[in-house]
Design an enzyme around this catalytic site. Structure first.
Site, PDB file in Angstrom:
ATOM      1  N   ASP A  82       0.858  -1.192   0.000  1.00  0.00           N
ATOM      2  CA  ASP A  82       0.000   0.000   0.000  1.00  0.00           C
ATOM      3  C   ASP A  82       0.898   1.248   0.000  1.00  0.00           C
ATOM      4  OD1 ASP A  82      -2.409   1.448   0.325  1.00  0.00           O
ATOM      5  OD2 ASP A  82      -2.258   1.366   2.519  1.00  0.00           O
ATOM      6  N   ASP A 104       2.237   5.410  -5.192  1.00  0.00           N
ATOM      7  CA  ASP A 104       1.496   6.641  -4.898  1.00  0.00           C
ATOM      8  C   ASP A 104       2.301   7.854  -5.361  1.00  0.00           C
ATOM      9  OD1 ASP A 104       0.187   8.802  -3.934  1.00  0.00           O
ATOM     10  OD2 ASP A 104       0.107   8.147  -1.847  1.00  0.00           O
ATOM     11  N   HIS A 206      -9.758   4.891  -0.518  1.00  0.00           N
ATOM     12  CA  HIS A 206      -8.841   4.942   0.628  1.00  0.00           C
ATOM     13  C   HIS A 206      -9.534   5.690   1.767  1.00  0.00           C
ATOM     14  CE1 HIS A 206      -4.735   3.781  -1.012  1.00  0.00           C
ATOM     15  NE2 HIS A 206      -5.565   3.580  -2.011  1.00  0.00           N
TER      16      HIS A 206
HETATM   17  P1  13P Z   1      -7.756   4.438   7.125  1.00  0.00           P
HETATM   18  O1  13P Z   1      -6.583   4.346   8.019  1.00  0.00           O
HETATM   19  O2  13P Z   1      -8.477   5.738   7.222  1.00  0.00           O
HETATM   20  O3  13P Z   1      -8.683   3.280   7.279  1.00  0.00           O
HETATM   21  O4  13P Z   1      -7.218   4.404   5.623  1.00  0.00           O
HETATM   22  C1  13P Z   1      -6.663   3.229   5.140  1.00  0.00           C
HETATM   23  C2  13P Z   1      -6.071   3.419   3.803  1.00  0.00           C
HETATM   24  O5  13P Z   1      -6.611   4.083   2.952  1.00  0.00           O
HETATM   25  C3  13P Z   1      -4.795   2.737   3.545  1.00  0.00           C
HETATM   26  O6  13P Z   1      -4.256   3.077   2.327  1.00  0.00           O
END
Ligand code: 13P
Length: 280
Positions: A82, A104, A206
């Site tokens: 991620d 990203d 997200h």
């Molecule tokens: P949150 O921490 O707000 O759940 O977001 C998670 C996210 O988008 C990880 O990329």
């Protein structure tokens, strides 16, 4: 079950009845809690870790645990990096066997985001992995990064970006932010719908923590295929640890370990049910 690519878990473009949950994990207990949730609900799963959290869980140590957890899981599970920020980390994730990576580049001007994303797409596709990228800017901070304001995704830019990069999934900014909301987010469902109508690339939401069940359903009905949840699992695990401290003064290490497994499992099951991904 084999480790799969997240793209295999997405609902087809025209099916707007469910989304697959992508849950961030930071240690073995969280990965295990996630697998238990997926198996108990017979629901596919994406396990992910963000580059901004690697300070707490080095990728070369936790990555193999995530892969092993996905392989052990009796329902299809994908393993995803991620918010990849550097080529070095993306290369490491691919070499460990992650089936997808996010690059990203949302902090860069559009053309530079396109150029850098294309490089990652070429690399990942040559290794059989899928790529997610971001256009516009989701607000808040994921991991150790500085908090940023939301920059709502433009339909034209999303279209241009998707065509120019060939990404497999696209994170859009429609008013959500990473972390807990201090004010209720104003979701741009109108913009989401326009993007969904304009491009076929699967769309990613997200900043899932703190949205209501209705918010999630609305986003899914308007084209979201993957939903990221991180903070809610961390918070629920911390809550379970506090409960152990309060109820059991002589608590041992493994009581805390178990609290993290339970906290993660409970939160993931809660979200999987809302995302309507049970039995998919
Ligand atoms: P949150 O921490 O707000 O759940 O977001 C998670 C996210 O988008 C990880 O990329």
């Amino acid at each position: 079950m084999p480790l799969v690519k997240m793209t295999e878990l997405f609902a087809p473009h025209d099916n707007t009845t469910f989304a697959v949950g992508a849950f961030n994990v930071s240690n073995l207990e969280m990965a295990w809690g996630a697998i238990q949730a997926a198996e108990e609900l017979n629901t596919p799963l994406i396990l992910q870790i963000a580059e901004g959290r690697l300070r707490y869980s080095p990728l070369d140590l936790l990555g193999p645990v995530m892969i092993a957890a996905a392989k052990k899981c009796t329902v299809p599970a994908a393993v995803h990096l991620d918010h990849g920020a550097t080529l070095e980390t993306i290369k490491l994730a691919l070499s460990l066997g992650f089936t997808s990576v996010m690059f990203d580049g949302s902090k860069y001007p559009l053309e530079e985001n396109i150029r850098r994303t294309r490089e990652v797409v070429e690399l990942a596709h040559s290794k059989g992995a899928a790529v997610e990228a971001e256009i516009g800017r989701v607000g808040g901070a994921e991991g150790d990064y500085k908090s940023v304001d939301v920059l709502v995704t433009s339909v034209d830019e999303a279209k241009k970006f998707a065509e120019a990069t060939g990404v497999d999934a696209l994170a859009v900014a429609i008013g959500t932010a990473h972390g807990n909301y201090t004010v209720k987010p104003q979701l741009r469902i109108d913009r989401l719908k326009e993007i969904f109508d304009a491009i076929k690339t699967p769309l990613v939401l997200h900043g899932g923590t703190g949205l209501t069940a209705d918010d999630f359903r609305n986003c899914i009905a308007n084209g979201i295929k993957k939903i990221n949840i991180a903070t809610a699992s961390y918070d629920n695990s911390a809550r379970k640890i506090r409960e152990v401290c309060e109820s059991k003064p002589d608590a041992k290490f493994f009581d805390f370990s178990d609290a993290i497994v339970r906290g993660t499992r409970e939160n993931i099951k809660h979200h999987m049910k809302i995302f309507n991904s049970e039995g998919r």
